[in-house]
Every structure is written in C-alpha cells, then in structure tokens.
Design a protein around this motif. Structure first.
Motif, PDB file in Angstrom:
ATOM      1  N   ALA A 107      12.528   0.591  -3.660  1.00 54.15           N
ATOM      2  CA  ALA A 107      12.826  -0.445  -3.750  1.00 54.15           C
ATOM      3  C   ALA A 107      11.346  -1.465  -5.449  1.00 54.15           C
ATOM      4  O   ALA A 107      12.273  -2.367  -6.085  1.00 54.15           O
ATOM      5  CB  ALA A 107      12.737  -1.723  -2.780  1.00 54.15           C
ATOM      6  N   CYS A 108      10.308  -1.018  -4.504  1.00 54.63           N
ATOM      7  CA  CYS A 108       9.773  -1.755  -5.489  1.00 54.63           C
ATOM      8  C   CYS A 108       8.146  -1.595  -5.448  1.00 54.63           C
ATOM      9  O   CYS A 108       7.690  -1.399  -4.436  1.00 54.63           O
ATOM     10  CB  CYS A 108       9.633  -3.653  -5.903  1.00 54.63           C
ATOM     11  SG  CYS A 108       9.407  -4.344  -4.458  1.00 54.63           S
ATOM     12  N   PRO A 109       7.508  -1.692  -6.262  1.00 55.80           N
ATOM     13  CA  PRO A 109       5.145  -2.028  -5.946  1.00 55.80           C
ATOM     14  C   PRO A 109       5.414  -2.980  -5.034  1.00 55.80           C
ATOM     15  O   PRO A 109       6.096  -4.122  -4.914  1.00 55.80           O
ATOM     16  CB  PRO A 109       4.783  -2.201  -7.246  1.00 55.80           C
ATOM     17  CG  PRO A 109       5.663  -2.052  -8.003  1.00 55.80           C
ATOM     18  CD  PRO A 109       7.398  -1.901  -7.952  1.00 55.80           C
ATOM     19  N   SER A 141       2.884 -11.272   5.462  1.00 51.75           N
ATOM     20  CA  SER A 141       1.791 -11.330   4.906  1.00 51.75           C
ATOM     21  C   SER A 141       1.195 -10.363   3.964  1.00 51.75           C
ATOM     22  O   SER A 141       1.622  -9.808   3.273  1.00 51.75           O
ATOM     23  CB  SER A 141       1.231 -11.847   6.550  1.00 51.75           C
ATOM     24  OG  SER A 141       1.595 -10.256   7.220  1.00 51.75           O
ATOM     25  N   GLU A 142       0.359 -10.912   3.827  1.00 53.69           N
ATOM     26  CA  GLU A 142      -1.286  -9.947   3.006  1.00 53.69           C
ATOM     27  C   GLU A 142      -0.919  -8.834   3.653  1.00 53.69           C
ATOM     28  O   GLU A 142      -1.869  -7.761   2.561  1.00 53.69           O
ATOM     29  CB  GLU A 142      -2.397 -10.780   3.249  1.00 53.69           C
ATOM     30  CG  GLU A 142      -2.625 -11.974   2.899  1.00 53.69           C
ATOM     31  CD  GLU A 142      -2.740 -11.839   0.649  1.00 53.69           C
ATOM     32  OE1 GLU A 142      -2.778 -10.818   0.065  1.00 53.69           O
ATOM     33  OE2 GLU A 142      -3.080 -13.171   0.532  1.00 53.69           O
ATOM     34  N   ALA A 143      -0.464  -8.435   4.503  1.00 54.55           N
ATOM     35  CA  ALA A 143      -0.656  -7.159   5.192  1.00 54.55           C
ATOM     36  C   ALA A 143       0.401  -5.742   4.711  1.00 54.55           C
ATOM     37  O   ALA A 143       1.335  -7.150   3.645  1.00 54.55           O
ATOM     38  CB  ALA A 143      -0.336  -7.019   7.009  1.00 54.55           C
ATOM     39  N   ALA A 144       0.435  -5.136   4.787  1.00 47.64           N
ATOM     40  CA  ALA A 144       1.323  -3.975   3.680  1.00 47.64           C
ATOM     41  C   ALA A 144       2.496  -3.950   4.340  1.00 47.64           C
ATOM     42  O   ALA A 144       3.148  -2.981   5.355  1.00 47.64           O
ATOM     43  CB  ALA A 144       0.848  -2.826   2.978  1.00 47.64           C
ATOM     44  N   GLN A 157       4.083   1.237  -2.204  1.00 50.67           N
ATOM     45  CA  GLN A 157       5.540   0.828  -2.580  1.00 50.67           C
ATOM     46  C   GLN A 157       5.232   0.941  -2.117  1.00 50.67           C
ATOM     47  O   GLN A 157       5.542   1.552  -0.676  1.00 50.67           O
ATOM     48  CB  GLN A 157       6.051   2.329  -3.236  1.00 50.67           C
ATOM     49  CG  GLN A 157       5.129   2.662  -4.704  1.00 50.67           C
ATOM     50  CD  GLN A 157       5.510   3.817  -5.516  1.00 50.67           C
ATOM     51  OE1 GLN A 157       5.843   5.025  -5.080  1.00 50.67           O
ATOM     52  NE2 GLN A 157       4.756   4.100  -6.881  1.00 50.67           N
ATOM     53  N   VAL A 158       6.911   0.232  -1.915  1.00 50.96           N
ATOM     54  CA  VAL A 158       8.417  -0.132  -0.952  1.00 50.96           C
ATOM     55  C   VAL A 158       9.795   0.790  -0.805  1.00 50.96           C
ATOM     56  O   VAL A 158      10.476   0.790  -2.667  1.00 50.96           O
ATOM     57  CB  VAL A 158       8.536  -1.835  -1.002  1.00 50.96           C
ATOM     58  CG1 VAL A 158       9.881  -1.715  -0.213  1.00 50.96           C
ATOM     59  CG2 VAL A 158       7.417  -2.669  -1.178  1.00 50.96           C
ATOM     60  N   VAL A 173      11.474 -10.843  -2.147  1.00 49.35           N
ATOM     61  CA  VAL A 173      12.547 -10.560  -4.010  1.00 49.35           C
ATOM     62  C   VAL A 173      13.226  -9.872  -3.967  1.00 49.35           C
ATOM     63  O   VAL A 173      13.850  -9.497  -2.001  1.00 49.35           O
ATOM     64  CB  VAL A 173      11.192  -9.863  -4.431  1.00 49.35           C
ATOM     65  CG1 VAL A 173       9.938 -10.468  -4.807  1.00 49.35           C
ATOM     66  CG2 VAL A 173      11.735  -8.286  -4.050  1.00 49.35           C
ATOM     67  N   CYS A 174      14.589 -10.151  -4.223  1.00 51.79           N
ATOM     68  CA  CYS A 174      15.677  -9.485  -4.351  1.00 51.79           C
ATOM     69  C   CYS A 174      16.006  -8.046  -5.263  1.00 51.79           C
ATOM     70  O   CYS A 174      14.749  -8.176  -6.184  1.00 51.79           O
ATOM     71  CB  CYS A 174      16.534  -9.837  -5.034  1.00 51.79           C
ATOM     72  SG  CYS A 174      18.247  -8.973  -4.877  1.00 51.79           S
TER      73      CYS A 174
END
Length: 105
Positions: A4-6, A31-34, A100-101, A16-17
């Motif tokens: 999807a995105c970084p 949150s700040e978490a991954a 990365q997501v 975000v889309c």
C-alpha cells in the motif's frame, strides 16, 4: 497481500487513501505505533470516497473514524457502522513489515 505505502506516509492520528487493485482503501494509523487499519474509503451514506479524510477517535475502547460528511462512525477493526449496521463497510487485514504497509484485498 498487496503493498500500500511506506508506514511513514501515514502520519500518526490520520488516514490516507491508497488505490489497491482498483479499490480506494482508507488506511489509518491511530498512534505512533506501527499499527494500521484498512477499510473501504467509500462512505456508503453518500457514495463518496472520503473516509480517509475523517477524524479518528475512540469510543468504548474501540477505534473509529467519523465520516467528514455527516459524521457517521465506522469501526476501524471491522467497518461496522455505529449508527446503522446495514450500512457497514469492508475492512481489510493489514500487515506492517520493514516499515511498509501491506493489505490483504
């Protein structure tokens, strides 16, 4: 599973889309978490792709996004609509690997 995105492209507390296999998917990083959640970007009440611009919040221990149009709330974990279960949306499994997501569509 599709890239999807970084992770850093999603600021904490926002969404975000991402266009994945022709679908607009809203990605949220509460949150700040991954930790990232993915739901359809399309608001079913207005047939508009706007949920990624909604406000992220918490209600009774569950994370939600409020649509920027009429403020209906959609639970990030499963897309359930608080105001009307018949208008719930799809939720997608997400994995964050090496900053990365990735989304299962």
């Amino acid at each position: 599973m599709k890239f999807a995105c970084p992770l850093n492209d999603i600021l904490p507390g926002t969404g975000v889309c991402a266009l994945i296999e022709g679908r607009q998917i809203a990605l949220f990083r509460p949150s700040e978490a991954a930790e990232v959640f993915a739901i359809d970007n399309r608001d079913p009440f207005f047939a508009a792709n706007v949920l990624s611009r909604g406000i992220v919040g918490e209600h009774e221990g569950e994370l939600w996004v409020a649509s920027p149009l009429k403020k209906q709330h959609f639970r990030l974990s499963d897309g359930h609509c608080l105001e009307n279960a018949a208008m719930s949306i799809a939720a997608y499994a997400v994995e964050v690997r090496d900053q990365q997501v990735w989304v299962v569509v």
